[in-house]
Every structure is written in structure tokens, then in C-alpha cells.
Design a protein around this motif. Structure first.
Motif, PDB file in Angstrom:
ATOM      1  N   ALA A   1       0.828  -1.213   0.000  1.00 36.61           N
ATOM      2  CA  ALA A   1       0.000   0.000   0.000  1.00 36.61           C
ATOM      3  C   ALA A   1       0.857   1.256   0.000  1.00 36.61           C
ATOM      4  O   ALA A   1       0.598   2.206  -0.743  1.00 36.61           O
ATOM      5  CB  ALA A   1      -0.930  -0.011   1.216  1.00 36.61           C
TER       6      ALA A   1
ATOM      7  N   PHE B   1      -5.300   3.657   7.420  1.00 35.87           N
ATOM      8  CA  PHE B   1      -5.845   3.205   6.142  1.00 35.87           C
ATOM      9  C   PHE B   1      -5.730   1.687   5.994  1.00 35.87           C
ATOM     10  O   PHE B   1      -6.688   1.005   5.616  1.00 35.87           O
ATOM     11  CB  PHE B   1      -5.099   3.914   5.007  1.00 35.87           C
ATOM     12  CG  PHE B   1      -5.396   3.372   3.640  1.00 35.87           C
ATOM     13  CD1 PHE B   1      -6.606   3.637   3.024  1.00 35.87           C
ATOM     14  CD2 PHE B   1      -4.473   2.591   2.972  1.00 35.87           C
ATOM     15  CE1 PHE B   1      -6.882   3.141   1.757  1.00 35.87           C
ATOM     16  CE2 PHE B   1      -4.736   2.093   1.713  1.00 35.87           C
ATOM     17  CZ  PHE B   1      -5.949   2.361   1.107  1.00 35.87           C
ATOM     18  N   VAL B   2      -4.575   1.127   6.342  1.00 37.99           N
ATOM     19  CA  VAL B   2      -4.349  -0.311   6.159  1.00 37.99           C
ATOM     20  C   VAL B   2      -5.177  -1.123   7.150  1.00 37.99           C
ATOM     21  O   VAL B   2      -5.744  -2.164   6.795  1.00 37.99           O
ATOM     22  CB  VAL B   2      -2.849  -0.628   6.300  1.00 37.99           C
ATOM     23  CG1 VAL B   2      -2.620  -2.126   6.256  1.00 37.99           C
ATOM     24  CG2 VAL B   2      -2.061   0.043   5.180  1.00 37.99           C
TER      25      VAL B   2
ATOM     26  N   LEU C   1      -8.690  -1.145   6.002  1.00 38.90           N
ATOM     27  CA  LEU C   1      -8.794  -1.930   4.769  1.00 38.90           C
ATOM     28  C   LEU C   1      -8.782  -3.427   5.064  1.00 38.90           C
ATOM     29  O   LEU C   1      -9.603  -4.185   4.534  1.00 38.90           O
ATOM     30  CB  LEU C   1      -7.637  -1.561   3.831  1.00 38.90           C
ATOM     31  CG  LEU C   1      -7.588  -2.290   2.483  1.00 38.90           C
ATOM     32  CD1 LEU C   1      -8.780  -1.886   1.622  1.00 38.90           C
ATOM     33  CD2 LEU C   1      -6.282  -1.974   1.757  1.00 38.90           C
ATOM     34  N   THR C   2      -7.866  -3.871   5.911  1.00 43.46           N
ATOM     35  CA  THR C   2      -7.757  -5.303   6.216  1.00 43.46           C
ATOM     36  C   THR C   2      -8.884  -5.780   7.127  1.00 43.46           C
ATOM     37  O   THR C   2      -9.223  -6.969   7.120  1.00 43.46           O
ATOM     38  CB  THR C   2      -6.406  -5.617   6.863  1.00 43.46           C
ATOM     39  OG1 THR C   2      -6.211  -4.756   7.997  1.00 43.46           O
ATOM     40  CG2 THR C   2      -5.263  -5.400   5.878  1.00 43.46           C
TER      41      THR C   2
END
Length: 287
Positions: A45, A84-85, A88-89
């Protein structure tokens, strides 16, 4: 009259059982592969966003405007990458990994015959389930920590910045920004624990780990679809992922807590229900 030999059987210390379970789960190749892949997600990412931020202006097309929007938000704001990650996950990857470990803990042991031996051992089934649940919870926490640490390092190296630009337009200093990331990691971990608890309950009813993974994956997809239907808003309060989007409030200043608290309480309810169902099944299970 011959002497009667008596033996005293003592239980192993709980701490040793917990450490043994965690070591056993960490030695599985699929566990190490899963943790390695999770560590790569922030790298991919971060590199993608860094490359997109350095691209020349491609015009006003829809793809170019989306890239410009991402670059404007993340360029020089590296500490927002873990946020963000993690969000997202959380949508699919982390719950799927948690369900996989829950499936291995009970259904995987039953498939290989190891669970029958453990249930015949002189140990209460509640104690056995507690050890298994601790191993699953520890790996879920480790997965979130791996993602968070990898994302923080990648964000600082690839995107730069010494603070966090919030969605409210303010900039948080470095240490308060890390505190926000740590708080988000804790909240995400609790949400993953909730999914793993439900998967653990399903795992006690089957000897096939793939059934647990299929049920968990199908449940998350179904809940996501139901959560998107406004006509079913009366059903949203009982959906496990109803408050996952509100975790983005962690990067608002000041930070609203209503959605975060609601999501935390809902996850704790799912944890209690899941482990209660798992315990009820384990107590009545004959093999």
C-alpha cells in the motif's frame, strides 16, 4: 498386606499451558505465512501510494482525480497509512485470518485426532477451551501489531511527515498520532476477536476447518450486504460489522466516541456469546 501405591496427579501450571499453545500455533507454517503476508500489505500500500503521488498529472479523468485525491490526503502524512491499512484489512483479511486460527484450534485438532486425546486427558474442558481461545486471541493481536508496526515504518519512510493530518483539518503531533494508531489497533483487535469467537463456536460443531472458514467468510459477506441496505436499518444494530466504518473517527479532532463505544460493546457481546456457545458444545461433546 501389600502396600498400596497412591499417586497424586497435579495439573500443569496454566501459564505453561498458555505458552505451549502459543508456541504450537506459531510453529505452524500457515501461521508464519499469514503473518508474513500481513506484514507485506502495508508495504504494498505504501509503495503504491508513493508511486501514485509521484506520477505526473494525467488530466481530469476519473482515474486521475482519484489518484490526486489519495495523494493529496496521504502525501507527507505517513502516520495515516496504518489507519488506512487497518481499516482496509478489517473489511475481510483480518477476520478471515482470525477465523482460520479459530478453525485450526478446534476443528483442525479434531480432524487430525489430536482433540480426542486432549479431551481424554485429565483436564477440564473449560480449561482446554480457555487455552485454545487464548492462543487464537494472541495470534489475532500479533497480526494487528504486525500490520500496525509495518504500516508505521512504511508510512514514515515512504510518505514522510512527523505528525498526522486529521480529517478535521488539524495536525496532531508525533506521539499523540502514535497514540491514535495504538488505540485503533486495540479496537480493531477486539473486532477480530469477536469474529474469531464466533468462528471458534462454529469450530466446536465440525471436524472440518474449511467449513468454519466458509461459514465465517459467508457471514462477513452477508453482514456487509445487509449493512448496506437502508431498508434493513432495524437489523443493523445486531450486525457484527455495523460499526466498523465508525473506526475512521479515530482520525478526527476532536475524536467522537459514540460510534467507537457502540462498536466495542457490540464486539464484546459477540465475544461473550461465541465463547459461551463454544463452551456449551465442548462440555457436551463426546469426541
Amino acid at each position: 498386606m501389600p502396600a498400596v501405591l497412591t499417586t497424586t496427579r497435579s495439573r500443569a501450571p496454566l501459564g505453561r499451558l498458555l505458552r505451549s499453545e502459543v508456541r504450537f500455533m506459531l510453529r505452524r507454517p500457515r501461521t508464519l505465512v499469514a503473518l508474513g503476508l500481513l506484514a507485506l500489505v502495508p508495504v504494498i500500500a505504501g509503495v503504491s501510494i508513493s508511486v501514485a503521488a509521484g506520477m505526473p498529472d494525467q488530466g481530469a479523468g476519473p482515474g486521475g482525480s482519484a489518484v490526486e485525491g489519495i495523494a493529496a490526503l496521504l502525501e507527507g502524512n505517513g502516520l495515516i497509512l496504518p489507519v488506512f491499512v487497518l481499516l482496509l484489512t478489517l473489511a475481510m483479511l483480518l477476520p478471515l485470518v482470525g477465523a482460520m486460527w479459530a478453525a485450526d484450534a478446534i476443528a483442525g485438532e479434531a480432524a487430525t485426532g489430536g482433540l480426542r486425546n486432549l479431551m481424554l486427558a485429565p483436564v477440564s474442558r473449560a480449561r482446554l477451551l480457555a487455552v485454545k481461545a487464548f492462543g487464537v486471541a494472541t495470534l489475532c493481536l500479533l497480526a494487528v501489531v504486525v500490520i500496525s508496526v509495518s504500516a508505521v515504518l512504511c508510512g514514515l519512510v515512504l510518505l514522510g511527515g512527523d505528525g498526522m493530518l486529521t480529517m478535521s483539518g488539524t495536525t496532531l503531533p508525533f506521539w499523540p498520532s502514535l497514540g491514535r494508531v495504538a488505540l485503533l489497533a486495540l479496537l480493531v483487535t477486539v473486532q477480530v476477536w469477536a469474529v474469531a469467537a464466533v468462528a471458534l463456536a462454529i469450530s466446536t460443531w465440525t471436524d472440518h476447518p474449511l467449513v468454519v472458514l466458509a461459514a465465517a467468510t459467508g457471514g462477513i459477506i452477508t453482514f456487509t450486504v445487509l449493512n448496506a441496505l437502508e431498508s434493513l436499518s432495524w437489523l443493523h444494530p445486531v450486525l457484527i460489522n455495523a460499526s466498523w466504518e465508525s473506526l475512521g473517527d479515530i482520525i478526527r479532532d476532536p475524536m467522537p466516541t459514540d460510534g467507537l463505544t457502540e462498536g466495542l460493546l457490540r464486539a464484546l457481546c459477540y465475544i461473550l456469546i461465541g465463547y459461551s456457545l463454544a463452551l456449551a458444545r465442548m462440555v457436551s461433546r463426546d469426541g
